[in-house]
Design a protein around this motif. Structure first.
Motif, PDB file in Angstrom:
ATOM      1  N   LYS A 197      68.284  71.441  35.540  1.00 35.46           N
ATOM      2  CA  LYS A 197      68.125  70.940  36.896  1.00 35.46           C
ATOM      3  C   LYS A 197      67.187  69.751  36.893  1.00 35.46           C
ATOM      4  CE  LYS A 197      70.382  73.396  39.938  1.00 35.46           C
ATOM      5  NZ  LYS A 197      71.343  72.689  40.792  1.00 35.46           N
ATOM      6  N   GLN A 198      67.399  68.882  37.859  1.00 37.68           N
ATOM      7  CA  GLN A 198      66.421  67.823  38.070  1.00 37.68           C
ATOM      8  C   GLN A 198      66.119  67.718  39.551  1.00 37.68           C
ATOM      9  OE1 GLN A 198      67.177  64.149  36.043  1.00 37.68           O
ATOM     10  NE2 GLN A 198      65.395  63.159  36.945  1.00 37.68           N
ATOM     11  N   TYR A 199      64.839  67.722  39.880  1.00 37.21           N
ATOM     12  CA  TYR A 199      64.402  67.617  41.262  1.00 37.21           C
ATOM     13  C   TYR A 199      63.580  66.355  41.422  1.00 37.21           C
ATOM     14  CZ  TYR A 199      65.612  72.573  41.369  1.00 37.21           C
ATOM     15  OH  TYR A 199      66.276  73.760  41.270  1.00 37.21           O
ATOM     16  N   ASP A 212      67.380  68.020  45.198  1.00 36.10           N
ATOM     17  CA  ASP A 212      68.061  68.385  43.960  1.00 36.10           C
ATOM     18  C   ASP A 212      68.934  67.204  43.542  1.00 36.10           C
ATOM     19  OD1 ASP A 212      69.559  69.427  41.947  1.00 36.10           O
ATOM     20  OD2 ASP A 212      69.980  71.330  42.945  1.00 36.10           O
ATOM     21  N   VAL A 213      68.553  66.526  42.476  1.00 36.26           N
ATOM     22  CA  VAL A 213      69.324  65.366  42.034  1.00 36.26           C
ATOM     23  C   VAL A 213      70.059  65.664  40.721  1.00 36.26           C
ATOM     24  CG1 VAL A 213      67.931  63.629  43.212  1.00 36.26           C
ATOM     25  CG2 VAL A 213      67.257  64.380  40.928  1.00 36.26           C
ATOM     26  N   SER A 214      70.249  66.965  40.462  1.00 34.08           N
ATOM     27  CA  SER A 214      70.933  67.352  39.223  1.00 34.08           C
ATOM     28  C   SER A 214      72.404  66.972  39.301  1.00 34.08           C
ATOM     29  CB  SER A 214      70.857  68.861  39.014  1.00 34.08           C
ATOM     30  OG  SER A 214      69.680  69.385  39.527  1.00 34.08           O
ATOM     31  N   ASN A 215      72.981  66.725  38.152  1.00 34.98           N
ATOM     32  CA  ASN A 215      74.409  66.440  38.111  1.00 34.98           C
ATOM     33  C   ASN A 215      75.229  67.717  38.107  1.00 34.98           C
ATOM     34  OD1 ASN A 215      74.292  63.715  38.199  1.00 34.98           O
ATOM     35  ND2 ASN A 215      74.199  63.476  35.971  1.00 34.98           N
ATOM     36  N   SER A 216      74.621  68.808  37.725  1.00 38.51           N
ATOM     37  CA  SER A 216      75.403  70.036  37.619  1.00 38.51           C
ATOM     38  C   SER A 216      74.775  71.117  38.479  1.00 38.51           C
ATOM     39  CB  SER A 216      75.451  70.500  36.165  1.00 38.51           C
ATOM     40  OG  SER A 216      74.218  71.096  35.828  1.00 38.51           O
TER      41      SER A 216
HETATM   42  C1  LIG Z   1      73.648  62.077  36.465  1.00 39.88           C
HETATM   43  O1  LIG Z   1      74.722  61.213  36.137  1.00 39.88           O
HETATM   44  C2  LIG Z   1      74.472  59.831  36.434  1.00 39.88           C
HETATM   45  C3  LIG Z   1      75.719  59.059  36.169  1.00 39.88           C
HETATM   46  O2  LIG Z   1      76.447  59.617  35.132  1.00 39.88           O
HETATM   47  C4  LIG Z   1      73.284  59.365  35.591  1.00 39.88           C
HETATM   48  O3  LIG Z   1      72.993  58.017  35.900  1.00 39.88           O
HETATM   49  C5  LIG Z   1      72.090  60.241  35.895  1.00 39.88           C
HETATM   50  O4  LIG Z   1      71.008  59.872  35.053  1.00 39.88           O
HETATM   51  C6  LIG Z   1      72.409  61.704  35.679  1.00 39.88           C
HETATM   52  N1  LIG Z   1      71.312  62.510  36.109  1.00 39.88           N
HETATM   53  C7  LIG Z   1      70.808  63.482  35.373  1.00 39.88           C
HETATM   54  C8  LIG Z   1      69.697  64.240  35.987  1.00 39.88           C
HETATM   55  O5  LIG Z   1      71.212  63.760  34.270  1.00 39.88           O
END
Ligand SMILES: *[C@@H]1O[C@H](CO)[C@@H](O)[C@H](O)[C@H]1NC(C)=O
Ligand SMILES: *[C@@H]1O[C@H](CO)[C@@H](O)[C@H](O)[C@H]1NC(C)=O
Ligand SMILES: *[C@@H]1O[C@H](CO)[C@@H](O)[C@H](O)[C@H]1NC(C)=O
Ligand SMILES: *[C@@H]1O[C@H](CO)[C@@H](O)[C@H](O)[C@H]1NC(C)=O
Ligand SMILES: *[C@@H]1O[C@H](CO)[C@@H](O)[C@H](O)[C@H]1NC(C)=O
Ligand SMILES: *[C@@H]1O[C@H](CO)[C@@H](O)[C@H](O)[C@H]1NC(C)=O
Length: 476
Positions: free
Chosen positions: A227-229, A217-221
Motif C-alpha cells: 500500500k501507499q498512502y 490511498d494512492v496505491s495502485n493495487s
Molecule cells: C502506480 O502506477 C503509476 C503508473 O504506472 C506509477 O507512476 C506510480 O508510481 C505507481 N504507484 C505506486 C505506489 O507504485
C-alpha cells in the motif's frame, strides 16, 4: 678473559632480549586472538550450529494474511486537517495545534533541527507506568483499524490495558505528537517492510496521525500488502512492502499458504530491495513467520528445512534461517548506491501464548503489564533476539563503512512486558472459524503498539540531532 666476560654479558642481554621479545610476540598474538575471536564468535557458532530434531519446537505459528479491507475515511474526521506551518512575527516557524474545546487552539513553535538532544539515555530499560490519559484514539475515530485488531468491536471487556505508557529509567519518553511528527516528515517518505505486525505498526501510526490528518490511498493495487498512502498537506508518503521472510521466497503450493515456503536465503526479495532506495525512513522487521514449516535454499540448493517430512534433508532451527535472512537483508541495504535515508530495525517481539501453543488452546488473558522483574523471555524468543542483534551488529558495522545509516528500534523487552495487549479471542466474532482462535501475536488498536511510535519519533529526532522532548516550545 675480560673480552670473554663482556661477550658473555652481551650474550646474556641478547638472550634476555630475545626471550622478552618472544613473550611480547606471544602477548600480541594472544591479544589478537582474544579480540578477533569474539568478533567472529557468532559466525563460528552458526557454522557449528547443531540441527534441531524434527518438530521439537511447538511454535510453528500460522499467520493470517487478512483479507479484510480498511474501512473508508470516517466522515466525522473530514475537515479536521490543520493548516500548514507559517512564520510568526519573530520569524519562527509555527503551526496551529488543536486542543480540546474552544480555548484549546494554540500555536506551536517548531525548533529548528540541530539543538539539544540527549542520546545518552537508554530508552529501552524502564517500566510501564500508569497513564490515565490513554488511549489517543478509538475504533470510532480511526478508520485504519483492521478487523482482527479491533478488540473493542469484538467485545474486549477491559480497558485498563490502554492506560499505560513506557517510562525509561533515566528520562522521559515524549508521547507521540502528530503535529510535530508530520512537520518532521514534511516532504519525506517512510516505508514499512515486514509482515502483518509491521502492518499493525503502520496502522497504529495512521491512527495516531488521524487526530490531525488522514492520508489518501494512492496505491495502485487493492493488495493490503503493498500500500501507499499520501498526506497531501505535508507531501508525506507512507508505504508498506510485504516481506515476512525478507528474502526471496516461493510457495511449494501456490494456493495453500499453510504449505511450506521455499526460502532462498541468499537472494534478495526485490519487492522491497528494489523499492526502498528513495525512502527517507525504512522500518524493517521480521519474526513469527520463521517458526513455520520452511525449506532452506542457498545457491538454489536445499541446505535444510524446518518441520519438513523429508528425512534426507538436514533439519535446522528457526534461528538458522533468521540469521541468514537478516544477513541477506543487510547485504541488500548495504548495496544501495544512492540511499540517503535511515533504516530502523524493529527488533523481534515475542508472542504471549500461555497454557498451550497457538493451536492447542494457548491464550493471553492477562489484563496488566508485567513489571520488568516479573517476566523472563522464553528461550526460543531470546535466541531469535540474540541472533538478530548479532546480525544487526555486523550489518551496522558494514553500513557505517559505506555511509549508510541504520539504527535499532529495540522493542523486544518493552513488549515482552505487555501480555495484556493482544486481541486474544477478541479479534473476531465468537462464531467465526479462524486459523488462530486466540491471537497473542498481533496487537489491539488502540493498544501498547502505539508506543512504538513514541520510540519512532524519538529515534527520528536523535537522527536529526534533536531528541528527548526539547524540541517544542508552546506559546498558548
Ligand atoms: C502506480 O502506477 C503509476 C503508473 O504506472 C506509477 O507512476 C506510480 O508510481 C505507481 N504507484 C505506486 C505506489 O507504485
Ligand atoms: C542526559 O541523560 C542522562 C541520563 O541518561 C542524564 O544523566 C543527563 O543529565 C542528561 N543530560 C542532559 C543534558 O539532559
Ligand atoms: C467500536 O467499539 C464499540 C465497543 O466499544 C462497538 O460497539 C462498535 O461497533 C465499534 N465500532 C467500530 C466502527 O468498529
Ligand atoms: C514533495 O517531496 C518530494 C520529495 O519527497 C519533492 O521531490 C517534491 O518536490 C515535493 N513536492 C512539493 C509540492 O513540495
Ligand atoms: C518487582 O519489583 C517491585 C518493585 O518495583 C516489587 O514491589 C515486587 O515485589 C518485585 N517482584 C518480584 C517478583 O520480585
Ligand atoms: C473450522 O474449520 C475447520 C477446517 O477449516 C474444520 O475442520 C472445523 O471443524 C471448523 N470448526 C468449526 C467450529 O466450525
Amino acid at each position: 678473559m675480560k673480552l670473554h666476560a663482556i661477550n658473555e654479558g652481551k650474550a646474556q642481554v641478547l638472550t634476555r632480549r630475545s626471550t622478552s621479545s618472544k613473550i611480547l610476540a606471544h602477548l600480541i598474538a594472544l591479544t589478537l586472538i582474544l579480540t578477533i575471536l569474539p568478533l567472529y564468535y557468532p559466525y563460528i557458532r552458526y557454522i557449528l550450529e547443531k540441527p534441531t530434531p524434527l518438530a521439537s519446537h511447538s511454535n510453528d505459528l500460522l499467520h493470517v494474511q487478512s483479507t479484510t479491507t480498511l474501512s473508508r475515511q470516517h466522515p466525522v474526521y473530514r475537515g479536521h486537517l490543520l493548516p500548514a506551518t507559517r512564520e510568526n512575527e519573530a520569524g519562527q516557524k509555527v503551526v496551529a495545534k488543536r486542543g480540546k474545546g474552544k480555548r484549546g487552539r494554540r500555536e506551536v513553535v517548531l525548533k529548528p533541527p540541530g539543538g539539544g538532544g540527549n542520546k545518552s539515555c537508554d530508552l529501552y530499560s524502564g517500566e510501564w507506568v500508569e497513564n490515565p490519559k490513554g488511549a489517543y484514539y478509538t475504533n470510532e475515530t480511526c478508520w485504519a483499524i483492521q478487523e482482527h485488531q479491533n478488540c473493542m468491536k469484538f467485545g474486549r471487556p477491559d480497558q485498563d490495558f490502554l492506560k499505560w505508557r513506557w517510562k525509561p529509567n533515566d528520562c522521559e519518553l515524549q508521547e507521540f505528537d502528530p503535529v510535530e511528527f508530520l512537520e518532521m516528515v514534511r516532504g519525506k517518505s517512510l516505508a514499512f517492510v515486514g509482515d502483518s505486525v509491521a502492518r499493525n505498526h503502520m496502522q497504529s501510526l495512521i491512527c495516531l496521525l488521524s487526530r490531525v490528518a488522514y492520508p489518501n490511498d494512492v496505491s495502485n493495487s487493492s493488495d493490503l500488502n503493498f500500500k501507499q498512502y499520501e498526506y497531501p498537506e505535508y507531501n508525506f508518503t507512507m508505504s508498506i512492502f510485504w516481506s515476512p521472510y525478507l528474502v526471496n521466497t516461493e510457495r511449494t503450493d501456490r494456493r495453500d499458504i499453510t504449505q511450506p515456503f521455499k526460502l532462498y536465503l541468499d537472494e534478495f526479495d526485490e519487492s522491497w530491495t528494489s523499492k526502498i532506495e528513495d525512502f527517507n525512513y525504512v522500518i524493517i522487521s521480521a519474526g513469527q513467520w520463521f517458526f513455520r514449516p520452511t525449506m532452506f535454499y542457498s545457491g538454489r540448493h536445499v541446505i535444510g528445512c524446518l518441520y519438513c517430512s523429508e528425512s534426507n534433508i538436514r533439519h535446522r532451527s528457526s534461528t538458522f534461517s533468521y540469521r541468514r535472512a537478516w544477513r541477506t537483508a543487510f547485504r541488500a541495504i548495504n548495496s544501495l548506491k544512492n540511499f540517503k535515508g535511515i533504516v530502523f530495525l524493529r527488533s523481534f517481539v515475542p508472542s504471549h501464548f500461555e497454557g498451550g501453543r497457538w493451536d492447542k488452546g494457548g491464550d493471553c488473558v492477562r489484563t496488566r503489564p508485567f513489571k520488568s522483574n516479573e517476566s523472563v523471555m522464553e528461550d526460543y524468543s531470546l535466541e531469535m533476539y540474540k541472533t538478530q542483534l548479532q546480525e544487526y551488529k555486523f550489518g551496522e558495522r558494514e553500513a557505517r563503512k559505506k555511509g549508510i545509516k541504520v539504527a535499532l528500534m529495540d522493542m523486544t523487552q518493552v513488549m515482552q512486558l505487555r501480555p495484556d495487549g493482544h486481541p486474544s479471542r477478541y479479534g473476531h466474532l465468537p462464531s467465526q472459524n479462524v486459523t488462530m482462535a486466540n491471537d497473542c501475536v498481533h496487537w489491539c488498536l488502540p493498544g501498547p503498539i502505539d508506543t512504538w511510535n513514541d520510540f519512532l519519533m524519538e529515534l527520528m529526532k536523535r537522527e536529526d540531532g534533536r531528541g528527548l522532548a526539547n524540541s517544542l516550545v508552546c506559546i498558548d
